[in-house]
Design a protein around this motif. Structure first.
Motif, mmCIF file in Angstrom:
data_model
loop_
_atom_site.group_PDB
_atom_site.id
_atom_site.type_symbol
_atom_site.label_atom_id
_atom_site.label_comp_id
_atom_site.label_asym_id
_atom_site.label_seq_id
_atom_site.Cartn_x
_atom_site.Cartn_y
_atom_site.Cartn_z
ATOM 1 N N ASP A 1 -11.412 17.206 -101.992
ATOM 2 C CA ASP A 1 -11.494 17.919 -100.711
ATOM 3 C C ASP A 1 -10.231 18.762 -100.492
ATOM 4 N N PRO A 2 -10.369 20.089 -100.264
ATOM 5 C CA PRO A 2 -9.179 20.938 -100.042
ATOM 6 C C PRO A 2 -8.401 20.564 -98.785
ATOM 7 N N ARG A 3 -9.058 19.917 -97.817
ATOM 8 C CA ARG A 3 -8.357 19.494 -96.603
ATOM 9 C C ARG A 3 -7.337 18.399 -96.926
ATOM 10 N N ILE A 4 -7.655 17.589 -97.918
ATOM 11 C CA ILE A 4 -6.724 16.538 -98.330
ATOM 12 C C ILE A 4 -5.566 17.148 -99.105
ATOM 13 N N PHE A 5 -5.857 18.122 -99.962
ATOM 14 C CA PHE A 5 -4.788 18.832 -100.674
ATOM 15 C C PHE A 5 -3.822 19.455 -99.678
ATOM 16 N N LEU A 6 -4.352 20.133 -98.665
ATOM 17 C CA LEU A 6 -3.501 20.827 -97.699
ATOM 18 C C LEU A 6 -2.641 19.840 -96.926
ATOM 19 N N ALA A 7 -3.226 18.735 -96.477
ATOM 20 C CA ALA A 7 -2.451 17.747 -95.713
ATOM 21 C C ALA A 7 -1.342 17.145 -96.555
ATOM 22 N N ALA A 8 -1.647 16.805 -97.798
ATOM 23 C CA ALA A 8 -0.636 16.208 -98.678
ATOM 24 C C ALA A 8 0.481 17.198 -98.988
ATOM 25 N N ALA A 9 0.111 18.460 -99.229
ATOM 26 C CA ALA A 9 1.128 19.473 -99.513
ATOM 27 C C ALA A 9 2.023 19.690 -98.302
ATOM 28 N N LEU A 10 1.431 19.724 -97.116
ATOM 29 C CA LEU A 10 2.214 19.977 -95.905
ATOM 30 C C LEU A 10 3.127 18.800 -95.561
ATOM 31 N N VAL A 11 2.661 17.569 -95.762
ATOM 32 C CA VAL A 11 3.529 16.430 -95.446
ATOM 33 C C VAL A 11 4.708 16.392 -96.412
ATOM 34 N N HIS B 1 -5.750 38.583 -99.894
ATOM 35 C CA HIS B 1 -6.175 37.193 -99.713
ATOM 36 C C HIS B 1 -6.646 36.973 -98.278
ATOM 37 N N GLU B 2 -7.396 35.923 -98.119
ATOM 38 C CA GLU B 2 -7.875 35.528 -96.798
ATOM 39 C C GLU B 2 -6.826 34.695 -96.085
ATOM 40 N N ALA B 3 -7.057 34.435 -94.817
ATOM 41 C CA ALA B 3 -6.142 33.589 -94.059
ATOM 42 C C ALA B 3 -6.284 32.140 -94.510
ATOM 43 N N VAL B 4 -5.179 31.412 -94.379
ATOM 44 C CA VAL B 4 -5.220 29.964 -94.605
ATOM 45 C C VAL B 4 -4.958 29.306 -93.261
ATOM 46 N N THR B 5 -5.976 28.625 -92.742
ATOM 47 C CA THR B 5 -5.893 27.980 -91.423
ATOM 48 C C THR B 5 -6.187 26.500 -91.569
ATOM 49 N N CYS B 6 -5.405 25.690 -90.890
ATOM 50 C CA CYS B 6 -5.618 24.245 -90.944
ATOM 51 C C CYS B 6 -6.934 23.880 -90.256
ATOM 52 N N PRO B 7 -7.578 22.817 -90.710
ATOM 53 C CA PRO B 7 -8.870 22.416 -90.123
ATOM 54 C C PRO B 7 -8.722 21.935 -88.682
ATOM 55 N N LYS B 8 -9.844 21.793 -88.013
ATOM 56 C CA LYS B 8 -9.856 21.159 -86.695
ATOM 57 C C LYS B 8 -9.457 19.697 -86.853
ATOM 58 N N LEU B 9 -8.870 19.137 -85.793
ATOM 59 C CA LEU B 9 -8.282 17.805 -85.900
ATOM 60 C C LEU B 9 -9.306 16.735 -86.257
ATOM 61 N N GLY B 10 -10.439 16.707 -85.577
ATOM 62 C CA GLY B 10 -11.421 15.646 -85.805
ATOM 63 C C GLY B 10 -11.914 15.594 -87.240
ATOM 64 N N PRO B 11 -12.462 16.693 -87.754
ATOM 65 C CA PRO B 11 -12.926 16.680 -89.148
ATOM 66 C C PRO B 11 -11.790 16.445 -90.156
ATOM 67 N N TRP B 12 -10.611 16.966 -89.847
ATOM 68 C CA TRP B 12 -9.471 16.796 -90.765
ATOM 69 C C TRP B 12 -9.084 15.324 -90.849
ATOM 70 N N ARG B 13 -8.998 14.694 -89.695
ATOM 71 C CA ARG B 13 -8.644 13.273 -89.669
ATOM 72 C C ARG B 13 -9.719 12.427 -90.362
ATOM 73 N N ALA B 14 -10.977 12.772 -90.133
ATOM 74 C CA ALA B 14 -12.071 12.018 -90.760
ATOM 75 C C ALA B 14 -12.020 12.135 -92.276
ATOM 76 N N ASP C 1 2.683 16.226 -88.096
ATOM 77 C CA ASP C 1 1.917 16.051 -86.861
ATOM 78 C C ASP C 1 0.611 16.827 -86.994
ATOM 79 N N LEU C 2 -0.462 16.111 -87.300
ATOM 80 C CA LEU C 2 -1.752 16.779 -87.493
ATOM 81 C C LEU C 2 -2.230 17.462 -86.220
ATOM 82 N N SER C 3 -1.941 16.858 -85.059
ATOM 83 C CA SER C 3 -2.385 17.441 -83.794
ATOM 84 C C SER C 3 -1.768 18.817 -83.580
#
Length: 620
Positions: A34-44, A72-85, A56-58
């Protein structure tokens, strides 16, 4: 996440190679990559390297971290609920109770496991110790000692130094904070004498430490001066500690590992542990330190909560003190302090807002003995702490007090022309003596501090300029065509600890021939902790750099008679009121800030907010 986007994030400085490598490791453990997991791990990984303890995910949810363009396209973090899930489903990410590479807590903070553990250990230690008082105190003896050591009459205001001494006597953990000249270092000696005068403590083991060798040497010198002035018995004076350690040296590193000889299973052999310049201590080191504190021992932390936090992750001193907040003592503790000190405390709260009782362990020293509130440096420090650029600028251009001034940078040529004059005047004296001790003393009269290392207003460029100016003045003999960096008069700063040589990050030395030998061979002379001058062969030194100019971070723990603080013309995230305040408070008598109006204003308005969970764990 697509490889081209990862490359662009790296090229734009949003992610490092290490961030990407770690994120790939975590993402491989996801069932669907899941790219959302890659992004969270890279950012932390990225925010931790930037001094934050967690992500701080919020705050990051739905935030655009890379704007779109033609390539290139924009890179935007996911919405909190789906990202946390999504993160909850990843086997590499667990609850605080699970030992997994990443920890996601209930407040939507994502941690590297080791940083979550560091924070948990430290928060638990502070919460437990703040509730504990010393059971076997002889209160009449303590009251008599405090009265004798703080006997001088005062104006109609509270003697916060006396309150700090009483708190250190009563509590298992005490935190003493204050700005420049408030007597933080001065009262260490008095607190230790008061404790040694307690029945049964005359031979207690006391350990005093600071984060850097330079801070340790300064503290030792100050303590020895105070020891000679305090009124106590010869037996107490003999029991006062004669050594000040670096924290690493105190804990004894185990070679080739991140661990220390003294730890939770092998505590320090001490009844009193004092840590000076605590604002410089990062989360990891403070966590390891408190694990080595014996159950019966007092821990006394001393520092300026408003200074820059440590270079590494965390803002421990600020979090413990709740940053800008000043909390009243509880009613019960306020009464105890009044009885012990004779001070009239009317600041108590009947119902403590914070059950952990940490508010009773913190004393803010509020009177500066170095600067009056009307002095330029003293008043400027208060304006900067409050984030008041208009007030600061008005004070800096006020001709009535030359102790604090502003040189407005309008262009590189004007800047260089003015700085050349300052370099000639500020550094000529120390280069005109052959005596190493005198050269070191004269060098501390003047220092150029920079916010950044690179660019025309950074450390590297100004050090190069200084060498060229002084070479043209025949004050140094440096051949720019040769790679040999050594010359008579070269000032150097150590940038890596070397325990075998007893040289530490931040130590400053001067290169000179040894007058005792009559030879022209060059050595580097450093001040020793006992006032002696120590000599080293240049080629034996650990990592070091020329130091006509240094970063503000490197200046922590130092003081100079006159300071010039240079800010770049371009805005950087590092520019903040904490940075300006720290640079300002290195000056003892004269301070000048060189900056554009825009950059100076932005710097004073910007407050560094490191993301941690420690403050909430202690105060929420």
């Amino acid at each position: 996440m697509r490889e081209n986007i990862i490359t662009i994030l790296k090229q734009n400085g949003i992610l490092s190679e290490l961030d990407i490598h770690f994120a790939r490791f975590i993402a491989r453990m996801s069932l669907d990559n899941d790219p959302r997991i890659f992004l969270a791990a890279a950012l932390v990984s990225h925010v931790t390297a930037s001094g934050n303890v967690c992500l701080d995910l919020s705050a990051m949810a739905e935030k655009t971290i890379l704007e779109p363009d033609d390539n290139h396209e924009a890179v935007t973090c996911p919405k909190l609920g789906p990202w946390r899930a999504a993160l909850r489903k990843c086997p590499a990410i667990g609850n605080p109770e699970q030992k997994r590479p990443l920890v996601l807590d209930s407040a939507n903070r994502l941690y590297l496991y080791r940083y979550w553990e560091y924070e948990k250990i430290l928060a638990t230690f502070i919460a437990q110790r703040s509730k504990q008082s010393i059971d076997d105190l002889d209160l009449p003896s303590l009251k008599a000692s405090i009265a004798r050591h703080f006997h001088a009459p005062r104006e109609n205001s509270i003697n916060w130094q006396k309150i700090a001494a009483a708190t250190a006597g009563l509590k298992k953990i005490s935190v003493i904070t204050g700005g420049p000249g408030t007597g933080k270092t001065f009262i260490i000696a008095k607190i230790l004498a008061i404790l040694l005068e307690q029945p049964g403590l005359s031979k207690c083991k006391i350990v005093v430490a600071a984060p850097t060798g330079k801070a340790a040497a300064r503290l030792k010198e100050s303590m020895q001066q105070t020891f000679r002035l305090i009124h106590c018995s010869d037996s107490v004076k003999r029991a006062l500690p004669g050594e000040v350690y670096t924290i690493h040296r105190m804990l004894k590193p185990i070679a080739g590992s991140p661990y220390f000889h003294y730890n939770s299973e092998n505590p320090l052999p001490a009844e009193v542990i004092v840590i000076d310049e605590a604002s410089m201590v990062d989360l990891a080191l403070m966590s390891k330190l408190v694990q080595a504190v014996p159950l019966h021992a007092r821990l006394i932390l001393i520092g300026d909560k408003d200074q820059l936090a440590s270079v590494e992750a965390g803002s421990v001193m600020g979090d413990i003190c709740d940053h800008q907040a000043i909390h009243d003592f509880s009613d019960h503790f306020c009464s105890s302090l009044s009885q012990l000190t004779g001070e009239c405390l009317s600041c108590a709260v009947k119902s403590p807002a914070y059950p952990p009782a940490l508010q009773d362990c913190i004393v803010v020293l509020r009177k500066s003995y170095r600067f009056s509130t009307k002095s330029g440096i003293g008043a400027l420090s208060q304006l900067i702490k409050r984030g008041d650029p208009d007030g600061a600028l008005a004070l800096l251009i006020n001709p009535d007090d030359p102790s604090a001034s502003w040189f407005e940078i309008e262009g590189s040529s004007d800047f260089i022309e003015a700085l050349v004059k300052k370099i000639r005047h500020g550094y000529s004296d120390f280069l005109k003596t052959a005596d190493p001790g005198l050269a070191l003393e004269r060098f501390n009269r003047f220092q150029i501090l920079c916010a950044v290392k690179i660019g025309p207003f950074g450390v590297d460029a100004i050090n190069h300029l200084a060498e060229e100016v002084l070479r043209q003045q025949n004050l140094i003999h440096l051949d720019p065509k040769k790679l040999q960096p050594w010359y008579r008069g070269r000032p150097v700063m150590i940038t890596a600890n070397d325990y075998s040589l007893d040289l530490f990050n931040g130590d400053i030395g001067i290169t000179l021939p040894d007058p005792a030998t009559g030879s022209n061979d060059l050595y580097v002379f450093f001040p020793g902790a006992d006032g002696e001058i120590r000599r080293f062969d240049p080629h034996r030194l650990p990592a070091h750099q020329t130091v006509y100019a240094m970063t503000i971070h490197k200046s922590q723990g130092s003081e100079f008679d006159e300071v010039i603080l240079v800010l770049p013309q371009k805005d950087y995230p590092v520019l903040s009121r904490e940075l300006v305040y720290t640079g300002l408070t290195r000056a003892k008598s004269k301070f000048s800030i060189w900056a554009t109006r825009t950059i100076l204003t932005q710097s004073i308005l910007r407050k560094i907010e490191r993301i941690t969970g420690l403050r909430e764990a202690l105060w929420a």
